[in-house]
Design a protein around this motif. Structure first.
Motif, mmCIF file in Angstrom:
data_model
loop_
_atom_site.group_PDB
_atom_site.id
_atom_site.type_symbol
_atom_site.label_atom_id
_atom_site.label_comp_id
_atom_site.label_asym_id
_atom_site.label_seq_id
_atom_site.Cartn_x
_atom_site.Cartn_y
_atom_site.Cartn_z
ATOM 1 N N ALA A 153 6.319 -9.975 -13.354
ATOM 2 C CA ALA A 153 6.708 -10.866 -14.455
ATOM 3 C C ALA A 153 7.761 -11.870 -14.003
ATOM 4 C CB ALA A 153 7.243 -10.038 -15.618
ATOM 5 N N GLY A 154 7.510 -13.138 -14.321
ATOM 6 C CA GLY A 154 8.468 -14.191 -14.011
ATOM 7 C C GLY A 154 8.423 -14.690 -12.585
ATOM 8 N N SER A 155 7.416 -14.285 -11.821
ATOM 9 C CA SER A 155 7.321 -14.742 -10.429
ATOM 10 C C SER A 155 5.869 -14.953 -10.045
ATOM 11 C CB SER A 155 7.956 -13.723 -9.481
ATOM 12 O OG SER A 155 7.076 -12.634 -9.240
ATOM 13 N N ASP A 156 5.670 -15.478 -8.847
ATOM 14 C CA ASP A 156 4.316 -15.663 -8.322
ATOM 15 C C ASP A 156 4.008 -14.613 -7.253
ATOM 16 O OD1 ASP A 156 1.890 -17.186 -8.344
ATOM 17 O OD2 ASP A 156 2.444 -18.009 -6.387
ATOM 18 N N ASN A 157 4.842 -13.580 -7.183
ATOM 19 C CA ASN A 157 4.710 -12.567 -6.147
ATOM 20 C C ASN A 157 3.957 -11.340 -6.658
ATOM 21 O OD1 ASN A 157 6.361 -14.113 -4.388
ATOM 22 N ND2 ASN A 157 8.191 -13.320 -5.411
ATOM 23 N N PRO A 158 3.215 -10.685 -5.778
ATOM 24 C CA PRO A 158 2.524 -9.466 -6.200
ATOM 25 C C PRO A 158 3.523 -8.360 -6.514
ATOM 26 C CG PRO A 158 2.397 -9.708 -3.823
ATOM 27 C CD PRO A 158 2.988 -10.978 -4.346
ATOM 28 N N PRO A 159 3.214 -7.479 -7.415
ATOM 29 C CA PRO A 159 4.122 -6.360 -7.712
ATOM 30 C C PRO A 159 4.213 -5.436 -6.502
ATOM 31 C CG PRO A 159 2.009 -6.061 -8.806
ATOM 32 C CD PRO A 159 1.978 -7.421 -8.224
ATOM 33 N N MET A 160 5.445 -5.087 -6.108
ATOM 34 C CA MET A 160 5.635 -4.332 -4.884
ATOM 35 C C MET A 160 6.176 -2.926 -5.118
ATOM 36 S SD MET A 160 4.424 -6.359 -2.627
ATOM 37 C CE MET A 160 4.929 -5.577 -1.103
ATOM 38 N N THR A 161 6.297 -2.530 -6.376
ATOM 39 C CA THR A 161 6.650 -1.147 -6.692
ATOM 40 C C THR A 161 5.640 -0.622 -7.694
ATOM 41 O OG1 THR A 161 8.061 -1.629 -8.599
ATOM 42 C CG2 THR A 161 9.103 -1.702 -6.400
ATOM 43 N N GLU A 185 0.823 -1.209 0.000
ATOM 44 C CA GLU A 185 0.000 0.000 0.000
ATOM 45 C C GLU A 185 0.861 1.266 0.000
ATOM 46 O OE1 GLU A 185 -3.196 0.661 -0.194
ATOM 47 O OE2 GLU A 185 -4.033 -1.354 -0.195
ATOM 48 N N GLN A 186 1.951 1.241 0.759
ATOM 49 C CA GLN A 186 2.817 2.422 0.820
ATOM 50 C C GLN A 186 3.512 2.677 -0.515
ATOM 51 O OE1 GLN A 186 5.430 1.923 4.264
ATOM 52 N NE2 GLN A 186 3.670 1.315 5.511
ATOM 53 N N SER A 187 3.791 1.605 -1.263
ATOM 54 C CA SER A 187 4.499 1.743 -2.542
ATOM 55 C C SER A 187 3.557 1.901 -3.735
ATOM 56 C CB SER A 187 5.393 0.520 -2.775
ATOM 57 O OG SER A 187 6.347 0.383 -1.738
ATOM 58 N N VAL A 188 2.423 1.211 -3.666
ATOM 59 C CA VAL A 188 1.565 1.094 -4.846
ATOM 60 C C VAL A 188 0.183 1.722 -4.645
ATOM 61 C CG1 VAL A 188 0.585 -0.560 -6.507
ATOM 62 C CG2 VAL A 188 2.792 -1.038 -5.450
ATOM 63 N N GLY A 189 -0.215 1.919 -3.397
ATOM 64 C CA GLY A 189 -1.571 2.379 -3.098
ATOM 65 C C GLY A 189 -1.983 3.639 -3.833
ATOM 66 N N ALA A 190 -1.085 4.615 -3.906
ATOM 67 C CA ALA A 190 -1.416 5.875 -4.587
ATOM 68 C C ALA A 190 -1.684 5.639 -6.074
ATOM 69 C CB ALA A 190 -0.278 6.883 -4.408
ATOM 70 N N THR A 191 -0.940 4.722 -6.689
ATOM 71 C CA THR A 191 -1.151 4.390 -8.097
ATOM 72 C C THR A 191 -2.507 3.731 -8.301
ATOM 73 O OG1 THR A 191 1.234 4.090 -8.431
ATOM 74 C CG2 THR A 191 -0.226 3.088 -10.059
ATOM 75 N N VAL A 192 -2.874 2.830 -7.371
ATOM 76 C CA VAL A 192 -4.180 2.164 -7.446
ATOM 77 C C VAL A 192 -5.299 3.201 -7.365
ATOM 78 C CG1 VAL A 192 -5.733 0.533 -6.330
ATOM 79 C CG2 VAL A 192 -3.296 0.001 -6.478
ATOM 80 N N PHE A 240 3.879 -2.725 -10.703
ATOM 81 C CA PHE A 240 2.423 -2.824 -10.682
ATOM 82 C C PHE A 240 1.826 -2.360 -12.013
ATOM 83 C CE2 PHE A 240 -1.731 -0.837 -10.034
ATOM 84 C CZ PHE A 240 -2.449 -1.903 -9.514
ATOM 85 N N THR A 241 2.292 -1.227 -12.514
ATOM 86 C CA THR A 241 1.749 -0.693 -13.772
ATOM 87 C C THR A 241 1.984 -1.660 -14.917
ATOM 88 O OG1 THR A 241 2.030 1.590 -13.036
ATOM 89 C CG2 THR A 241 1.879 1.212 -15.413
ATOM 90 N N THR A 242 3.187 -2.243 -14.970
ATOM 91 C CA THR A 242 3.495 -3.230 -16.011
ATOM 92 C C THR A 242 2.577 -4.430 -15.897
ATOM 93 O OG1 THR A 242 5.828 -2.564 -16.092
ATOM 94 C CG2 THR A 242 5.274 -4.752 -16.939
ATOM 95 N N ALA A 243 2.412 -4.934 -14.669
ATOM 96 C CA ALA A 243 1.591 -6.124 -14.461
ATOM 97 C C ALA A 243 0.122 -5.844 -14.736
ATOM 98 C CB ALA A 243 1.785 -6.623 -13.030
ATOM 99 N N ILE A 244 -0.370 -4.675 -14.297
ATOM 100 C CA ILE A 244 -1.798 -4.376 -14.459
ATOM 101 C C ILE A 244 -2.140 -4.105 -15.922
ATOM 102 C CG2 ILE A 244 -1.991 -1.860 -14.196
ATOM 103 C CD1 ILE A 244 -4.040 -4.428 -12.245
ATOM 104 N N ASP A 245 -1.229 -3.488 -16.635
ATOM 105 C CA ASP A 245 -1.469 -3.226 -18.061
ATOM 106 C C ASP A 245 -1.547 -4.537 -18.831
ATOM 107 O OD1 ASP A 245 -1.569 -0.528 -17.663
ATOM 108 O OD2 ASP A 245 0.459 -0.104 -18.408
ATOM 109 N N ALA A 246 -0.692 -5.477 -18.456
ATOM 110 C CA ALA A 246 -0.745 -6.799 -19.095
ATOM 111 C C ALA A 246 -2.053 -7.506 -18.778
ATOM 112 C CB ALA A 246 0.447 -7.646 -18.634
ATOM 113 N N ALA A 247 -2.508 -7.373 -17.510
ATOM 114 C CA ALA A 247 -3.771 -8.008 -17.098
ATOM 115 C C ALA A 247 -4.962 -7.384 -17.797
ATOM 116 C CB ALA A 247 -3.922 -7.909 -15.587
ATOM 117 N N LEU A 248 -4.922 -6.097 -18.014
ATOM 118 C CA LEU A 248 -6.026 -5.407 -18.676
ATOM 119 C C LEU A 248 -6.146 -5.827 -20.156
ATOM 120 C CD1 LEU A 248 -5.559 -1.821 -17.184
ATOM 121 C CD2 LEU A 248 -7.516 -3.337 -16.823
ATOM 122 N N LYS A 249 -5.025 -6.215 -20.739
ATOM 123 C CA LYS A 249 -5.051 -6.670 -22.130
ATOM 124 C C LYS A 249 -5.467 -8.118 -22.249
ATOM 125 C CE LYS A 249 -1.344 -3.512 -23.536
ATOM 126 N NZ LYS A 249 0.078 -3.414 -23.949
#
Length: 271
Positions: A249-257, A112-119, A261-270
């Protein structure tokens, strides 16, 4: 003095001695009865105290009662059975990001501290909606009540508005307010209200304060927690879109920066 007078005096003395002995014996019996009576009362009181303690210890806790409640007061801005569907964002957003979090979770706080504002920015822009699923499993392991109590307070914030909910969630996870995992600060209503003072919509809000202190949404929090348990998700934070986990990308971990996050979410949206 005659022998007759001497015998009479001796007899009188013996009578006085007998009377005195009887009087003393009565006093001794009365004293023993008092001691026995007081002891019996003390034993009964102790037994009563033990019995009361046993009864109290066997009574279900506030949260056990909440989990078994058949009538649930759900916050405003919820849908679904018992109000456990919490979706925040613009109706025009085509995709929904499922966000699974436990309020005491330290990794959730880092996220949340790293990504919350982007969300929040993405949600405001209509990029996607957020479906929030709150967990309380840390209370079982740490142990404590903070996850449950914070989830109930989040319900009180959601009852004010979806925006207040997001801002309050962000405040709970902030570096300023989020406690160590083993520090059960969120179990204290006073601390949750202190955190709420950093959210304009909640500061001085009498209804919000009453709902937190009265536990208005305790049963709702337990139903939400069960929804998490039934989801099959085993850790937090977990992100999903279209039923698939959103990970770095390449892991089973949630994006923590924010960048990850933006890279992962853009891929998910497509996808």
């Amino acid at each position: 003095m005659s022998a007759r007078n001497t015998q009479a005096n001796k007899a009188a003395a013996r009578e006085r001695l007998r009377v005195e002995r009887e009087r003393q014996a009565k006093k001794d019996r009365a004293r023993r009865q008092l001691v026995v009576g007081v002891s019996a009362v003390a034993v009964l009181a102790a037994a009563g105290g033990i019995g009361y303690a046993v009864v109290q210890s066997n009574k279900p806790s506030q949260w056990e009662e909440a989990s078994k409640a058949t009538t649930v007061t759900a916050p405003k801005n919820t849908t679904g059975t018992n109000g456990t569907t919490v979706v925040v964002g613009k109706a025009s957003a085509k995709k929904t990001l499922e966000l699974y979090e436990d309020s005491r979770c330290p990794v959730c706080a880092t996220f949340e501290q790293s990504v919350g504002a982007t969300v929040e920015k993405d949600v405001e822009a209509g990029k996607y909606k957020i479906k929030y699923i709150g967990a309380t499993f840390i209370d079982n392991g740490a142990p404590g009540e903070g996850s449950k109590n914070a989830l109930s307070a989040l319900g009180a914030a959601l009852n004010v508005s979806p925006e207040a909910f997001l801002k309050y969630k962000s405040a709970l996870y902030s570096a300023e307010f989020h406690p160590e995992e083993n520090d059960d600060k969120f179990a204290e209503d006073s601390y949750l209200l202190k955190v709420a003072d950093s959210v304009p919509a909640l500061k001085g809000n009498a209804e919000f304060k009453k709902n937190v202190e009265d536990g208005t949404f305790d049963a709702w929090a337990m139903k939400m927690s069960k929804a998490f348990d039934d989801s099959g998700v085993t850790g937090t934070p977990t992100l999903k879109m279209d039923g698939k986990k959103v990970t770095t990308a390449g892991s089973d971990n949630p994006p923590m920066t924010a960048a990850e996050f933006t890279t992962a979410i853009d891929a998910a949206l497509k996808g």
